[in-house]
Design an enzyme around this catalytic site. Sequence first.
Site, mmCIF file in Angstrom:
data_model
loop_
_atom_site.group_PDB
_atom_site.id
_atom_site.type_symbol
_atom_site.label_atom_id
_atom_site.label_comp_id
_atom_site.label_asym_id
_atom_site.label_seq_id
_atom_site.Cartn_x
_atom_site.Cartn_y
_atom_site.Cartn_z
ATOM 1 N N GLY D 149 0.817 -1.203 0.000
ATOM 2 C CA GLY D 149 0.000 0.000 0.000
ATOM 3 C C GLY D 149 0.851 1.253 0.000
ATOM 4 N N CYS D 150 0.206 2.370 -0.314
ATOM 5 C CA CYS D 150 0.946 3.629 -0.435
ATOM 6 C C CYS D 150 1.440 4.116 0.922
ATOM 7 C CB CYS D 150 0.068 4.681 -1.114
ATOM 8 S SG CYS D 150 -1.558 4.884 -0.364
ATOM 9 N N TYR D 151 0.538 4.186 1.890
ATOM 10 C CA TYR D 151 0.975 4.578 3.234
ATOM 11 C C TYR D 151 2.049 3.628 3.746
ATOM 12 C CZ TYR D 151 -2.870 7.918 4.168
ATOM 13 O OH TYR D 151 -3.728 8.985 4.168
#
Lengths: 346, 346, 346, 346
Positions: D149-151
């Site tokens: 995921g990005c986070y």
Amino acid sequence: MIKVGIIGATGYAGAELVRLLKQHPEAEIVWYGSRSYVDERYSKVFGNMFKIVDEKCLDDHMTELSKEADVIFTATPQGFLASAISEEILQNAKIIDLSADFRIKDVSVYEKWYGIEHKAPQYIDEAVYGLCEINRKDIAGARLIANPGCYTTCSILTAYPLVKEGVIDPDTLIIDAKSGTSGAGRGAKTANLYCEVNESIKAYGVASHRHTPEIEEQLGYAAGRPLVLSFTPHLVPMHRGILVTEYASLKKDISYEEMKKIYEKYYGSEKFIRLLDEGSCPETRWVKGSNYVDINFKIDTRTNRVIMMGAIDNLVKGAAGQAVQNMNILFGLEECTGLDLVPMFP
Amino acid sequence: MIKVGIIGATGYAGAELVRLLKQHPEAEIVWYGSRSYVDERYSKVFGNMFKIVDEKCLDDHMTELSKEADVIFTATPQGFLASAISEEILQNAKIIDLSADFRIKDVSVYEKWYGIEHKAPQYIDEAVYGLCEINRKDIAGARLIANPGCYTTCSILTAYPLVKEGVIDPDTLIIDAKSGTSGAGRGAKTANLYCEVNESIKAYGVASHRHTPEIEEQLGYAAGRPLVLSFTPHLVPMHRGILVTEYASLKKDISYEEMKKIYEKYYGSEKFIRLLDEGSCPETRWVKGSNYVDINFKIDTRTNRVIMMGAIDNLVKGAAGQAVQNMNILFGLEECTGLDLVPMFP
Amino acid sequence: MIKVGIIGATGYAGAELVRLLKQHPEAEIVWYGSRSYVDERYSKVFGNMFKIVDEKCLDDHMTELSKEADVIFTATPQGFLASAISEEILQNAKIIDLSADFRIKDVSVYEKWYGIEHKAPQYIDEAVYGLCEINRKDIAGARLIANPGCYTTCSILTAYPLVKEGVIDPDTLIIDAKSGTSGAGRGAKTANLYCEVNESIKAYGVASHRHTPEIEEQLGYAAGRPLVLSFTPHLVPMHRGILVTEYASLKKDISYEEMKKIYEKYYGSEKFIRLLDEGSCPETRWVKGSNYVDINFKIDTRTNRVIMMGAIDNLVKGAAGQAVQNMNILFGLEECTGLDLVPMFP
Amino acid sequence: MIKVGIIGATGYAGAELVRLLKQHPEAEIVWYGSRSYVDERYSKVFGNMFKIVDEKCLDDHMTELSKEADVIFTATPQGFLASAISEEILQNAKIIDLSADFRIKDVSVYEKWYGIEHKAPQYIDEAVYGLCEINRKDIAGARLIANPGCYTTCSILTAYPLVKEGVIDPDTLIIDAKSGTSGAGRGAKTANLYCEVNESIKAYGVASHRHTPEIEEQLGYAAGRPLVLSFTPHLVPMHRGILVTEYASLKKDISYEEMKKIYEKYYGSEKFIRLLDEGSCPETRWVKGSNYVDINFKIDTRTNRVIMMGAIDNLVKGAAGQAVQNMNILFGLEECTGLDLVPMFP
């Protein structure tokens, strides 16, 4: 009518003072001080004031101003007021200082964090820290009000009840703060250009921002002992608003209802503090243009921490609005006079 | 106190009505109509209203509402009011319609540009076009006010004096308009998402936007004959504001001073119209949150044209503010009651 | 490898040259000229270049630079190149000038609109106006290229085919242009601060902007006779992008298909010009970061006008991209070398 | 040429895959899957792709696609791939999944945080967590890559070396993350409208965001034991970018130089990780459009904490860029093939 003088009327905080005071039923601005724009029409600098303010800008001659005004707002760079203040001025007029000059009681702490010599330490003791919801009794009788910083106001009010009641361990307190760009001032710096600020976010002043000791001092009073904490400000591509996200470890098991009750004990009857419903997170858009502080919290049993959140408009409750609130207290008006501002959205 | 009902209270124009009316000393909102949010707390939809508006949203039952309200604002999609209006309602309450249903006198023009059948053409004649600065006499006695569109208000007021006085050739009039995104409404459409709108500008509705015939009709009255013009709206990445840049050929030699005098003749004593100083261009930031229209012009002798410019806040003078101004006229209040709004900057 | 020197490498156009040239397979930057940052690491000024550009900034010594470079890009204030140019430099290196110094053939027009004396009028005749799609044959053999302005590139290319073919009356041409803020440069001016630009739109330089005579001269060549037109630039709160909306009266009846064919005749095989499908309006977001010009038009039979629209990225096709395109032509490379940039969205 | 299929090509991550792959020298897109736009031209949805992508959108028939493609990217909602995956597909083509379906090894943790039943738990063990800088060896031989995921990408990489080396107490780790709005997806939701997101900041998913267990799992591997941490995401009014500010207590005295050496040990030779110079704070604008991760830290001796900071472009290193990096590893290409993207500023 209270006669008001403003020094630093062409910065963003000064301009917000003008906006609020022009809508205040008991105040009249008699002095638009701005060293950079002396003799220019104020509305040439801020076109929103065209046909509303006809006056020209004046210089920053405090003594002269003190003879014409009942209260002086100084929205000036650090060190200005400490250099300009005098007994004569204080006998003529109240002063509400939006700079940091008289916020910190320990002059050596001030001089260390701000890197300048304090020119009038003799007035530090007398100055009252103008966080209205906490200190309104002391404010009422003061001559010199140190209006709190924008980050500070939001950071302190968000954590205050839990620190005061000993619910959280203050040594674990971490404040991650996010501010709109008006907080960076109106100076012509490359770093504040549209193309530099827009579409980006960054931290700055990490572990070294000047609002840190101010927060530590005030929360230290609440805790009953000195404390150190982490405070990290961030610059956000928006005009107005401060959001703080604060983390602390819980000292004991506590339910949502119990914690809510603590917040209500301190803020339940406060006009300008809104304790949000369970599950709602403060958003800066909901306070824009108003003097509100929106606060909420979430208990995280997985990590035994509470996450507290607070939102203000940095130019209103974080600067000009709180200054007017202080003026209202000083002059015996209802505290919300001229501050019944409905937040503007969108 | 004037009892006010709002149908469509959860759109952006409806929300702005709420903001303005909550600060209006003579009005009280008795009905927050919103079909989509019936029985939800209004402040759940608009967090800025937390602790300010406690009411829940109601449906859009006009007849029932008309018994409780002195005036009804309809901030609704095209066609709604034409379907709902009745003699009974009009006898119970005044109606100020923020939609286009009763703005255009020729029903066939309405039906052509809007692509829907008009369900209540019998009330078109009676409706008064609520452009206050032009029609305030007719407004005073009306039952049904057609509140002008946002683009329209700005476009007409900017050109009106020069058309009326025959200074420009109305057949050469070109209006290039730029609007903030709140004008696109609060509907959940991909095209209005942050990532689609931000950092871009586009024209839309080229040579076909629905505000065109409304502008043509009103400026036609000023010209004393029908006219067609070019109107091109653009979407700008900002919340509020409309700027129009209007071009027209001059019918005769005219100096700056003469043209300025014409503008002053029409607007010199208008509270909400600010004729800027020579050389100043209107900017939407200077009117944000207020009911002002900022207007200026530049004569271009090279091309024998005048470039007229006007700026408004689309949600205030372009919608809710003008609607409240109409209400003030209807109920015999001072026209600026509750509208002394100092523009908010930044 | 083509050895490239840049003077003015720390402005926005200069920085975009660096971005493009670092991705260009046949070019190598040998000189990062920036008077303001001499001896500072380039990546200290533009953090995006960290670990990409290791060099320090150098001064603007053109003669010395000309000995090391095959081509010099000058992204400098008006007047710089005219003061610095010499026969020796031109014999050493090609020059692609992103300023206006050599764009206008009539030196008196230049001096009138720019308000400065031209220091090297003897090179004006030789300079080739670097609008690649129109002048590529002349560009190929030039020593000195006057790279067109950002507004100019977009304004000319959008109208060129219709002017050239005599479809529109050039005396009726009105250009309403909107630009992102990077076009205002990187100078530390209050007017370009985030809080001054964001959430607002304004016109500026009305009937007096310096790009006007440049557009008039080039479209005059297309029309076969001198012309004057209205050009109004606007500042939009976004980083990149220019949108022009152009209005002109039709000289004869013409269908959509016929007009489309005219555009295709001139641009059908142009790599960087995209003629949009019927009904699509150019939007700046679709060209961001690329060298594309998106063009479309709408015939309005009601007013007998055509509305032409064009969109570019002002820093690419409006400055650095077109400059690189000119370099490719000068050095016999494929015109799109290093310019196969897919627009970045969002 | 690697034949690539994309499922979910009309979301923001899917569109970024298209942008990157169109510039990739060894890849060719053979399938633009988008259930919502089947049979529409891809460039009708994303105008930036006009004249670049001519294909129409196809459905999401994975098995059929797997016969035509060497690799399939799934940029799809949670649960899609788990429902669609099969042994046949995996034997036909590699899968790089941008959703969360195969990121978490403990299926009960997945089902608890995501609130859905996992339809293909039998493939969880086989899936390799595609955080390239940490797991590149395992990635090389995999059939199924769970793209982080990005986070998560930003959060893990920023803290990894200090957790791995035992410098910080992982139980004190607090991650305060800020994301641009493209991370919220392209769905037509009121909450993501321009007027709702712009000019505001808020926390969301406090103590409950789905990326939390993913971060905990991966940092737990580094720590050698399970851990829990605080993770708070915030929505910022900008298109792209994630900034994380991470706080942790130091387990021992450590100097700046020693800590810098630890970061260099892990990242010193990483192409896409830039360890900034002392005193520089990561800013999202410096990585926009690129695959870089900018990292730095500040030791705060007052509080005995370290503040770590990391910045990425959420659509590139946080989604599509890392997915392409994984593809490069899978197919034995140089890891940075097609990813030499110079960040675009402004």
